[in-house]
Design a protein around this motif. Structure first.
Motif, short mmCIF file in Angstrom:
data_model
loop_
_atom_site.label_atom_id
_atom_site.label_comp_id
_atom_site.label_asym_id
_atom_site.label_seq_id
_atom_site.Cartn_x
_atom_site.Cartn_y
_atom_site.Cartn_z
N ARG A 97 39.69 24.17 -4.06
CA ARG A 97 40.15 25.56 -3.58
C ARG A 97 41.25 26.27 -4.26
O ARG A 97 41.89 27.03 -3.70
N GLY A 98 41.27 25.85 -5.58
CA GLY A 98 42.42 26.41 -6.41
C GLY A 98 42.02 27.97 -6.65
O GLY A 98 43.10 28.64 -7.06
N ASP A 99 40.76 28.46 -6.89
CA ASP A 99 40.79 29.55 -7.05
C ASP A 99 39.25 30.07 -6.76
O ASP A 99 38.67 29.44 -5.87
N LEU A 100 38.83 31.62 -6.73
CA LEU A 100 37.63 31.91 -6.28
C LEU A 100 36.53 31.22 -6.52
O LEU A 100 35.55 30.73 -5.87
N GLY A 101 36.22 30.57 -8.03
CA GLY A 101 35.28 29.82 -8.36
C GLY A 101 35.22 28.25 -7.84
O GLY A 101 34.20 28.00 -7.50
#
Length: 246
Positions: A95-99
């Motif tokens: 869940r750290g970034d959009l990717g």
């Protein structure tokens, strides 16, 4: 038919650690109709639930088990006669970034499809980190926009939606087609956990939206209690009775 009133057992985890079966007896005597359990609960525990008439309303499962022990999860869900397999948490890497959110969506869609083939339904339980914004969209919305409803349902948590800065009523309405279970949890003005009806949430509006969404189970949970958790779950149930929900 009104929604069943269940208890997420995390609320009484300290009591369970001391006296598992006695804790179930107390939950039943207070008036709860069901319990939401963790994957792998013992036969003695499950037999006690059956003896007391406590319905298993959902199974919280970690992502590791869903990835590496899916056959075991399926067998357990069928054993307890419950179709709802609920992912209770995802770590930073998912869940750290959009990717990361897009990859998580693909992964959960695949797992959800496999569970659906077995007559089961994968749900996602949110906390507040899902309300971090990526390119103008919350992570939770990225997840649901990228997974078909038949592969991933929702178990929204009213406290955590509010804690994340969103409106529980709007989110119930937004994901009404995915929402068989609702975690009901109140929040104080300071942002702390509270018993149902003892905090700031608009329960008439929440319940009106939930009934329109045809939620089948209200799951009481209080992550932290100021006093004895038994007193907290009793007060929440008393307030639900006053609200006409049981």
């Amino acid at each position: 038919m009104r929604p069943l009133i269940s208890l997420q057992l995390y609320t009484v985890r300290d009591h369970l650690a001391k006296d598992e079966l006695g804790t179930l007896e107390t939950i039943s005597s207070i008036g709860y109709e069901g319990v939401e359990i963790g994957y792998g609960s013992s036969d003695a525990f499950l037999n006690k639930c059956d003896e007391l008439g406590l319905k298993i309303t959902g199974i919280h499962v970690g992502l590791d088990a869903l990835q590496n022990d899916l056959d075991g999860v399926v067998a357990f869900a069928k054993k307890v006669d419950n179709q709802f397999v609920i992912l209770s948490w995802i770590s930073d890497e998912h869940r750290g970034d959009l990717g990361a959110w897009n990859k998580t969506a693909d992964l959960l869609s695949e797992i959800g499809a496999k569970l659906r083939e077995q007559g089961l339904r994968l749900l996602y339980h949110n906390h507040d980190f899902e309300f971090e914004s990526f390119d103008g969209k919350y992570g939770l919305d990225v997840l649901y926009e990228n997974v078909p409803a038949e592969n991933l349902g929702a178990e929204l948590d009213t406290y955590w939606v509010k804690k994340g800065g969103a409106d529980p009523v709007q989110y119930i309405e937004r994901y009404s087609a995915r929402l068989p279970l609702l975690h009901i949890k109140d929040i104080t003005e300071e942002g702390d956990f509270a018993e149902i009806g003892q905090g700031t949430l608009n329960w008439p509006a929440i319940f009106a939206a939930a009934e329109m969404a045809e939620v089948s189970v209200y799951v009481v949970e209080q992550d932290k209690c100021v006093g004895d958790p038994f007193d907290s779950i009793k007060l929440s149930l008393e307030n639900l009775k006053k609200m006409g929900k049981i």
